[in-house]
Design a protein around this motif. Structure first.
Motif, short mmCIF file in Angstrom:
data_model
loop_
_atom_site.label_atom_id
_atom_site.label_comp_id
_atom_site.label_asym_id
_atom_site.label_seq_id
_atom_site.Cartn_x
_atom_site.Cartn_y
_atom_site.Cartn_z
N ARG A 15 0.86 -1.19 0.00
CA ARG A 15 0.00 0.00 0.00
C ARG A 15 0.89 1.23 0.00
O ARG A 15 2.09 1.13 -0.01
N HIS A 16 0.28 2.40 0.00
CA HIS A 16 0.96 3.69 -0.11
C HIS A 16 1.43 3.92 -1.55
O HIS A 16 0.60 3.94 -2.44
N LEU A 17 2.74 4.03 -1.82
CA LEU A 17 3.17 4.41 -3.17
C LEU A 17 4.20 3.46 -3.78
O LEU A 17 4.02 3.00 -4.91
N ALA A 18 5.30 3.17 -3.09
CA ALA A 18 6.39 2.42 -3.72
C ALA A 18 5.93 1.06 -4.23
O ALA A 18 6.14 0.71 -5.39
N GLY A 19 5.30 0.25 -3.36
CA GLY A 19 4.83 -1.06 -3.76
C GLY A 19 3.75 -1.00 -4.82
O GLY A 19 3.84 -1.70 -5.85
N PRO A 20 2.69 -0.20 -4.61
CA PRO A 20 1.66 -0.09 -5.64
C PRO A 20 2.20 0.42 -6.98
O PRO A 20 1.74 0.00 -8.04
N TYR A 21 3.20 1.31 -6.94
CA TYR A 21 3.78 1.81 -8.19
C TYR A 21 4.49 0.68 -8.93
O TYR A 21 4.34 0.53 -10.16
N CYS A 22 5.23 -0.14 -8.18
CA CYS A 22 5.89 -1.30 -8.78
C CYS A 22 4.86 -2.23 -9.41
O CYS A 22 5.01 -2.66 -10.56
N ALA A 23 3.81 -2.55 -8.67
CA ALA A 23 2.78 -3.46 -9.17
C ALA A 23 2.08 -2.88 -10.39
O ALA A 23 1.73 -3.62 -11.32
N MET A 24 1.86 -1.58 -10.40
CA MET A 24 1.21 -0.95 -11.55
C MET A 24 2.07 -1.07 -12.80
O MET A 24 1.56 -1.32 -13.90
N MET A 25 3.40 -0.88 -12.65
CA MET A 25 4.29 -1.04 -13.80
C MET A 25 4.17 -2.45 -14.39
O MET A 25 4.11 -2.63 -15.60
N LEU A 26 4.11 -3.45 -13.51
CA LEU A 26 3.96 -4.83 -13.98
C LEU A 26 2.60 -5.03 -14.63
O LEU A 26 2.48 -5.73 -15.64
N GLY A 27 1.57 -4.41 -14.06
CA GLY A 27 0.25 -4.49 -14.66
C GLY A 27 0.19 -3.83 -16.02
O GLY A 27 -0.45 -4.36 -16.95
N ASP A 28 0.85 -2.69 -16.16
CA ASP A 28 0.89 -2.03 -17.46
C ASP A 28 1.52 -2.92 -18.52
O ASP A 28 1.17 -2.86 -19.71
#
Length: 396
Positions: A15-28
């Motif tokens: 949650r917050h930013l670092a982890g979700p940002y990583c996961a979003m890159m993989l999702g993209d």
């Protein structure tokens, strides 16, 4: 067309930013991302506002597209059991809990490796899983200060300043996504996964780049240069007739081109200014001369002149001008996605441009628990009665 990570399943416990940002890159990039959130509360960033749109914070929206949301109570034994089953069928787990918390819950790397040896398990924390400060919690702001970034940011005679975006979080998320991709590639050769230990502190120290190298090689402790550059002149902001602009002369050929275009050929021949080391040594003389010159034209006039002379220069845009920039539009860096409560949500796009397996904006940032029932049915094979019981007992 299938994405590069089509067929890869990511269990996002962050949650917050670092982890979700990583996961979003993989999702993209095509991965299926299942975002695990606390029932009734969700990712804390959902509440970081204003502004809010359709009940969602803009902060949450920025880093959670291409995910499905499953609410799961990890304080309930049945919730933990469901998380383990999801991990058994996943390729990647991303988490940013305090060091040791998931071990106590039976969701640590050792626990999940035992049931899924191919699992790539990415931990993101403030200071990593080793060292004297491994147990400290942290936020981006604190990391910016401790890493030295703030000591080199701001005006020379002003206080230290943070960067205007959570750069340590974003850098850690990018390093984490890079490590995940490398671990998935290694798994193709070895057949087994591994544990990735990514720290915000490490990431921000790494991002110091040439600043760190200057100190480590020369022993000089750098200070703040504001919008100027210690080693290159002119390479800073100047005030034109109507606004500020950036003039970035990176070599002597560009300097001669600028002087000729600006009608100041004598500067290019002046021994104080002819070569960059001389310009650096005489910046106190040259910069005021340049400032007086640049005040005579508008930003638009200087940008046209510099473009024709092949001299790097640019405006200092407010964010509204950034997203009105034709270049941003042409590069797909502004996307619009349908959203169940907002209608249409506008987001910054992805810079990941792959010719054969392009990134794709498939799913808008999910509502809290929007996909809970569907995931439990599709991935775990639960029927309506079992799912109803989980809702009734506060497990989901």
């Amino acid at each position: 067309m299938a994405g590069a990570l089509d067929g890869v399943r990511v269990l996002d416990l962050s949650r917050h930013l670092a982890g979700p940002y990583c996961a979003m890159m993989l999702g993209d990039l095509g991965a299926e991302v299942i975002k695990i959130e606390r029932p009734g509360v969700g990712d804390e960033s959902r509440h970081w506002g204003p502004p809010f749109f359709g009940g969602e914070s803009a902060y949450y929206l920025c880093c959670n597209r291409n995910k499905q949301s499953l609410t799961l109570n990890l304080k309930h034994e049945r919730g933990l059991a469901l998380a383990r089953e999801l991990a058994r069928g996943s390729d990647v787990v991303i988490e940013n809990f305090r060091v040791g918390v998931l071990d106590k819950l039976g969701l640590g790397y050792g626990d999940l490796k035992a049931i899924n040896p191919r699992l790539v398990y990415c931990s993101i924390s403030g200071f990593g899983h080793t060292g004297p400060d491994r147990d400290l919690g942290s936020y981006d702001f604190l990391i910016q200060g401790r890493s030295g970034l703030m000591s080199i940011t701001g005006e020379p005679d002003g206080p230290p300043m943070k960067v205007g975006v959570a750069i340590a979080d974003v850098a850690a998320g990018l390093f984490a996504s890079n490590a995940v991709l490398a671990a998935l590639l290694a798994r193709e050769r070895t057949g087994v996964g591994q544990h990735l230990d990514i720290a915000l502190y490490d990431s921000q120290v790494a991002v110091l780049a040439n600043i760190a190298s200057n100190y480590l090689c020369a022993g000089e402790i750098p200070g703040r240069w504001g919008n100027a550059h210690k080693s290159i002149v002119p390479y800073q902001t100047f005030q034109a007739a109507d606004d500020y602009l950036i003039l970035a002369v990176g070599n002597d050929a560009q300097w001669r081109q600028f002087c000729e275009a600006a009608g100041m050929t004598a500067w290019a021949q002046d021994p104080r200014f002819a070569a960059n080391p001389d310009r650096v040594a005489h910046r106190d003389v040259l910069v005021p001369l340049l400032q007086d010159l640049l005040r005579r034209k508008t930003v638009a006039e200087w940008l046209q002149l510099c473009a024709e002379a092949d001299v790097p220069a640019g405006p200092i845009n407010a964010i509204d001008k950034v997203f009105a920039d034709p270049q941003v539009d042409a590069r797909g860096m502004l996307v619009q996605m349908p959203h169940p409560t907002i209608g249409t949500v506008r987001l910054a796009g992805t810079p990941l441009n792959l010719s054969a397996t392009p990134a794709e904006m498939r799913l808008p940032p999910p509502l809290l628990g929007e996909h809970t029932d569907a995931i439990l049915t599709r991935l775990l094979g639960l029927d309506g009665r079992a799912i109803a019981e989980l809702h009734r007992d506060g497990v989901v």
